[in-house]
Motif scaffolding. Structure first.
Motif, short mmCIF file in Angstrom:
data_model
loop_
_atom_site.label_atom_id
_atom_site.label_comp_id
_atom_site.label_asym_id
_atom_site.label_seq_id
_atom_site.Cartn_x
_atom_site.Cartn_y
_atom_site.Cartn_z
N ASP A 22 0.83 -1.18 0.00
CA ASP A 22 0.00 0.00 0.00
C ASP A 22 0.87 1.24 0.00
N SER A 23 0.33 2.32 -0.58
CA SER A 23 1.11 3.53 -0.74
C SER A 23 1.53 4.13 0.58
N GLY A 24 0.86 3.80 1.66
CA GLY A 24 1.23 4.35 2.94
C GLY A 24 2.50 3.76 3.50
N ASP A 25 3.01 2.65 2.96
CA ASP A 25 4.19 2.02 3.52
C ASP A 25 5.45 2.81 3.26
N SER A 26 5.59 3.37 2.04
CA SER A 26 6.82 4.07 1.72
C SER A 26 6.55 5.34 0.94
N GLY A 27 5.40 5.95 1.14
CA GLY A 27 5.04 7.14 0.39
C GLY A 27 5.54 8.43 1.00
N GLY A 28 6.01 8.39 2.22
CA GLY A 28 6.49 9.61 2.84
C GLY A 28 5.39 10.40 3.52
N ILE A 29 5.81 11.58 4.03
CA ILE A 29 4.87 12.42 4.77
C ILE A 29 3.77 12.94 3.86
N CYS A 30 4.13 13.26 2.61
CA CYS A 30 3.13 13.79 1.67
C CYS A 30 2.03 12.77 1.41
N ALA A 31 2.40 11.51 1.29
CA ALA A 31 1.40 10.48 1.06
C ALA A 31 0.47 10.34 2.25
N TYR A 32 1.05 10.38 3.49
CA TYR A 32 0.20 10.29 4.68
C TYR A 32 -0.73 11.49 4.76
N LEU A 33 -0.22 12.67 4.41
CA LEU A 33 -1.03 13.87 4.50
C LEU A 33 -2.19 13.83 3.52
N LEU A 34 -1.92 13.45 2.27
CA LEU A 34 -2.99 13.37 1.28
C LEU A 34 -4.02 12.31 1.63
N THR A 35 -3.55 11.18 2.16
CA THR A 35 -4.48 10.12 2.55
C THR A 35 -5.37 10.59 3.69
N GLY A 36 -4.78 11.27 4.67
CA GLY A 36 -5.57 11.77 5.79
C GLY A 36 -6.60 12.79 5.35
N ILE A 37 -6.21 13.70 4.47
CA ILE A 37 -7.15 14.71 3.99
C ILE A 37 -8.30 14.06 3.22
N SER A 38 -7.99 13.05 2.40
CA SER A 38 -9.03 12.38 1.63
C SER A 38 -10.01 11.66 2.53
N ILE A 39 -9.48 10.97 3.55
CA ILE A 39 -10.36 10.27 4.49
C ILE A 39 -11.24 11.27 5.26
N LEU A 40 -10.66 12.41 5.62
CA LEU A 40 -11.42 13.44 6.34
C LEU A 40 -12.54 13.99 5.47
N LEU A 41 -12.26 14.19 4.19
CA LEU A 41 -13.31 14.65 3.29
C LEU A 41 -14.42 13.62 3.14
N ILE A 42 -14.06 12.34 3.12
CA ILE A 42 -15.07 11.29 3.02
C ILE A 42 -15.98 11.31 4.23
N ILE A 43 -15.38 11.52 5.42
CA ILE A 43 -16.17 11.52 6.66
C ILE A 43 -17.07 12.75 6.71
N CYS A 44 -16.53 13.88 6.27
CA CYS A 44 -17.30 15.12 6.36
C CYS A 44 -18.48 15.14 5.38
N THR A 45 -18.30 14.52 4.25
CA THR A 45 -19.36 14.52 3.22
C THR A 45 -20.19 13.25 3.23
N PHE A 46 -20.03 12.42 4.24
CA PHE A 46 -20.83 11.20 4.33
C PHE A 46 -22.30 11.58 4.49
N PRO A 47 -23.26 10.92 3.82
CA PRO A 47 -23.14 9.71 2.99
C PRO A 47 -22.96 9.99 1.49
N PHE A 48 -22.86 11.33 1.13
CA PHE A 48 -22.73 11.64 -0.30
C PHE A 48 -21.41 11.13 -0.87
N SER A 49 -20.42 11.00 -0.02
CA SER A 49 -19.11 10.53 -0.50
C SER A 49 -19.15 9.08 -0.96
N LEU A 50 -20.17 8.32 -0.53
CA LEU A 50 -20.28 6.93 -0.97
C LEU A 50 -20.47 6.82 -2.48
N LEU A 51 -21.05 7.88 -3.08
CA LEU A 51 -21.24 7.86 -4.53
C LEU A 51 -19.91 7.80 -5.28
#
Length: 294
Positions: A31-60
């Motif tokens: 998975d990209s989180g294993d060796s993606g660096g800080i930038c990869a962790y940051l982008l992944t966290g922001i994406s997950i946060l957006l999914i949670i904030c826009t739930f349930p519309f993000s399921l689309l």
């Protein structure tokens, strides 16, 4: 997350895909989180946060579905996800950082364009064929080759020219099945690193030049005429033998000749013919011939 398998062929395909990945030495990145660096962790966290904030519309945007005959190859931040292709059924992606590619596992057929081929005995022929192939490993077909369909078509045309260039014209016309097997083995070996399995190759048509067609037709006609003359000669030979045997039988029995004469008259009368032919023995003219000589 993939749905349950509903067919034996798809389950067999998944086993074949895992076996091909192991045998080909293809390494699937984690998975990209294993060796993606800080930038990869940051982008992944922001994406997950957006999914949670826009739930349930993000399921689309997170839930995707692939058919039973399809597989999805997912890339996260440009790196291949661990586990290979997903499907069939439902699977999840993370928007903004995940991209996926659908691969169709059904058998695909295409026509090889007519190829002008110079045979081993220096005869130019135009040959076209049909190739049937399918994807045996969806992951390798995406990561190892840019366009597996176009690459397979070009390789099929080249293989057709190379294989038929080593055959005589008579072999091309009479050994199509063996040539198809040789082409299939060669194509399968060449497309194996691309995750493509060539199932069948068939030679469709072999077109000869007009002059060569006329020459072959003249040769075949001469051969048939020669055989017809031989058969007619054999028939004449057998008929002459039968007539000789009949003459011997008639010479031994003078009454048989008279009976044969009566049978001939009977056959003529049966056709309602008013003309009757009476055979005159040649011995009657011997006396006249002697007097004329005197």
């Amino acid at each position: 997350m993939a749905g349950p398998y509903t067919g034996i062929d798809m389950a067999h395909y998944d086993k074949e895909e895992r076996r091909n990945q192991q045998s080909s030495g293809y390494s699937v990145n984690a998975d990209s989180g294993d060796s993606g660096g800080i930038c990869a962790y940051l982008l992944t966290g922001i994406s997950i946060l957006l999914i949670i904030c826009t739930f349930p519309f993000s399921l689309l945007f997170c839930i995707k579905v692939v058919q039973e005959y399809e597989r999805a190859v997912i890339f996260r931040l440009g790196r291949l996800l661990l586990g290979g292709a997903k499907g069939p059924g439902i699977f999840f992606i993370v928007p903004c950082i995940d991209t996926y590619c659908k691969i169709d596992l059904r058998t695909v057929s295409f026509d090889v364009p007519p190829q002008e081929i110079l045979s081993k005995d220096s005869v130019t022929v135009a040959v076209d064929a049909v190739v049937y192939y399918r994807i045996s490993n969806a992951t390798i077909s995406v990561t190892n080759v840019e366009d597996y369909g176009r690459s397979t078509r070009l390789l099929a045309a080249t293989t057709l020219r190379n294989v038929l260039g080593t055959k005589n014209l008579s072999e091309i016309l009479s050994e199509r099945e063996s040539i198809s097997h040789v082409m299939q083995a060669s194509l399968d070996e060449g497309t194996d690193p691309w995750g493509v399995k060539v199932e069948r190759v068939e030679i469709k048509d072999v077109r000869l030049p007009i002059q060569l067609q006329r020459a072959m037709a003249a040769e075949a006609e001469a051969s048939r005429e020669a055989r017809a003359k031989l058969i007619a000669a054999e028939g004449e030979q057998k008929a002459s033998r039968a007539l000789r045997e009949a003459s011997e039988v008639l010479s031994d029995s003078p009454a048989a000749l008279q009976l044969r004469y009566l049978q001939t008259l009977n056959s003529i009368a049966a056709e309602k013919n008013s003309t009757i032919v009476f055979p005159i023995p040649l011995e009657l003219f011997k006396g006249f011939s002697k007097r004329m000589k005197e």
